[in-house]
Scaffold this active site. Sequence first.
Site, mmCIF file in Angstrom:
data_model
loop_
_atom_site.group_PDB
_atom_site.id
_atom_site.type_symbol
_atom_site.label_atom_id
_atom_site.label_comp_id
_atom_site.label_asym_id
_atom_site.label_seq_id
_atom_site.Cartn_x
_atom_site.Cartn_y
_atom_site.Cartn_z
ATOM 1 N N PRO A 82 0.819 -1.223 -0.009
ATOM 2 C CA PRO A 82 0.018 0.071 -0.241
ATOM 3 C C PRO A 82 0.817 1.238 -0.064
ATOM 4 O O PRO A 82 0.442 2.436 -0.259
ATOM 5 C CB PRO A 82 -0.668 0.034 1.358
ATOM 6 C CG PRO A 82 0.101 -0.994 2.091
ATOM 7 C CD PRO A 82 0.602 -1.822 1.335
ATOM 8 N N GLU A 109 2.016 -7.599 8.948
ATOM 9 C CA GLU A 109 2.338 -6.063 8.862
ATOM 10 C C GLU A 109 3.191 -5.812 7.815
ATOM 11 O O GLU A 109 3.501 -4.491 7.526
ATOM 12 C CB GLU A 109 3.053 -5.946 10.238
ATOM 13 C CG GLU A 109 2.463 -5.551 11.535
ATOM 14 C CD GLU A 109 1.279 -4.377 11.545
ATOM 15 O OE1 GLU A 109 1.929 -3.337 11.443
ATOM 16 O OE2 GLU A 109 -0.102 -4.737 11.026
ATOM 17 N N ARG A 147 -3.878 -8.525 -20.426
ATOM 18 C CA ARG A 147 -4.876 -7.956 -21.437
ATOM 19 C C ARG A 147 -3.980 -7.250 -22.417
ATOM 20 O O ARG A 147 -4.495 -7.107 -23.452
ATOM 21 C CB ARG A 147 -5.564 -7.009 -20.833
ATOM 22 C CG ARG A 147 -6.901 -7.186 -19.763
ATOM 23 C CD ARG A 147 -7.373 -6.329 -19.110
ATOM 24 N NE ARG A 147 -8.130 -5.572 -20.123
ATOM 25 C CZ ARG A 147 -9.296 -6.036 -20.621
ATOM 26 N NH1 ARG A 147 -9.836 -7.131 -19.995
ATOM 27 N NH2 ARG A 147 -10.203 -5.275 -21.459
ATOM 28 N N ASP A 162 -10.778 0.726 -24.541
ATOM 29 C CA ASP A 162 -11.035 0.474 -23.240
ATOM 30 C C ASP A 162 -10.803 2.017 -22.330
ATOM 31 O O ASP A 162 -9.896 2.413 -22.927
ATOM 32 C CB ASP A 162 -10.376 -0.607 -22.400
ATOM 33 C CG ASP A 162 -10.787 -1.935 -22.354
ATOM 34 O OD1 ASP A 162 -12.089 -1.993 -22.695
ATOM 35 O OD2 ASP A 162 -10.178 -2.972 -22.385
HETATM 36 N N1 SAH Z 1 1.351 -2.583 7.634
HETATM 37 C C1 SAH Z 1 1.360 -2.378 6.198
HETATM 38 C C2 SAH Z 1 0.114 -2.914 5.600
HETATM 39 C C3 SAH Z 1 0.388 -4.422 5.511
HETATM 40 S S1 SAH Z 1 -0.977 -5.206 4.636
HETATM 41 C C4 SAH Z 1 1.306 -0.682 6.163
HETATM 42 O O1 SAH Z 1 0.671 -0.070 7.173
HETATM 43 O O2 SAH Z 1 1.645 -0.166 5.130
HETATM 44 C C5 SAH Z 1 -0.197 -6.708 4.188
HETATM 45 C C6 SAH Z 1 0.187 -7.121 2.842
HETATM 46 O O3 SAH Z 1 -0.897 -6.851 1.920
HETATM 47 C C7 SAH Z 1 1.318 -5.983 2.309
HETATM 48 O O4 SAH Z 1 2.451 -6.316 2.670
HETATM 49 C C8 SAH Z 1 1.027 -6.043 0.861
HETATM 50 O O5 SAH Z 1 1.583 -7.062 0.387
HETATM 51 C C9 SAH Z 1 -0.482 -6.134 0.756
HETATM 52 N N2 SAH Z 1 -1.372 -5.100 0.438
HETATM 53 C C10 SAH Z 1 -2.037 -4.386 1.501
HETATM 54 N N3 SAH Z 1 -2.651 -3.404 0.755
HETATM 55 C C11 SAH Z 1 -1.984 -3.165 -0.415
HETATM 56 C C12 SAH Z 1 -2.205 -2.300 -1.486
HETATM 57 N N4 SAH Z 1 -3.486 -1.243 -1.587
HETATM 58 N N5 SAH Z 1 -1.797 -2.510 -2.666
HETATM 59 C C13 SAH Z 1 -0.729 -3.498 -2.817
HETATM 60 N N6 SAH Z 1 -0.459 -4.517 -1.740
HETATM 61 C C14 SAH Z 1 -1.246 -4.302 -0.604
#
Ligand code: SAH
Length: 234
Positions: A82, A109, A147, A162
Amino acid sequence: MFDGPFGASIVSRAARDGLVDITTHQLRDYTKDRHRTVDDEPYGGGAGMVMKPAPLADAVGDLKKQAADAGEAEPHVILMSPQGRRLDQAIISHLSAHESLILVCGRYEGVDERFIEACVDVEISIGDYVISGGEPAAIVLVDALTRLIPGALGSEDSAPSDSFAPGLDGRLQGPVYTRPAEWDGRAVPEILLSGDRARLEQWRKEQSETRTRQRRPDLAGPETPETRSKDRSE
Ligand code: SAH
């Protein structure tokens, strides 16, 4: 988690036709302890677990070695996160230039920062929200990349028209309709039945421009007096 999405529709057809090769890897195969541990408690305390750097790095290293042994280009390493660059069509098309990609999916995490520093080329986010693991994000990325491979889409799907496609100058696609010509008291726009291809093309372009300005002004080009009066008449 991957069998369903990769076993169906466009991605599975592309894999069957040899246009894309997708392999999933079990991270626990790269652990050395009896319990096949991939995570541990965070230093400094706090909730949740953190993915250990060594199994991740060993997995990436092994896959890179396999690629090198096969005479393939070095894979580009992507961490789903994220905190990464927010995915859009431009990033997809940039990534599609790579012959081979390794997508790393986090859990808990997240992953130990030292693995990211040492092994990850780019972090990619699918949007400003948190999901529980990187797998759904990787599935989104794989689908969007597949795609774009020539021949991956059947005639029932069509990438050039698209939303976000170069054919639309990155704008949204306009509304689409199918039979019947009237449903629930609502008729399809008359122009779609007219058979006038030139006018139809023009109409589609205008719909795309109007829709983009209304919904995603950030994607629309600069306004002109002509487009302004058209929007008002909508
Ligand atoms: N503690 C982290 C979130 C971990 S979520 C923080 O606060 O930034 C667990 C896993 O989910 C991450 O390591 C990632 O691989 C995936 N993940 C969660 N949200 C995501 C998103 N918006 N885009 C891509 N991968 C995501």
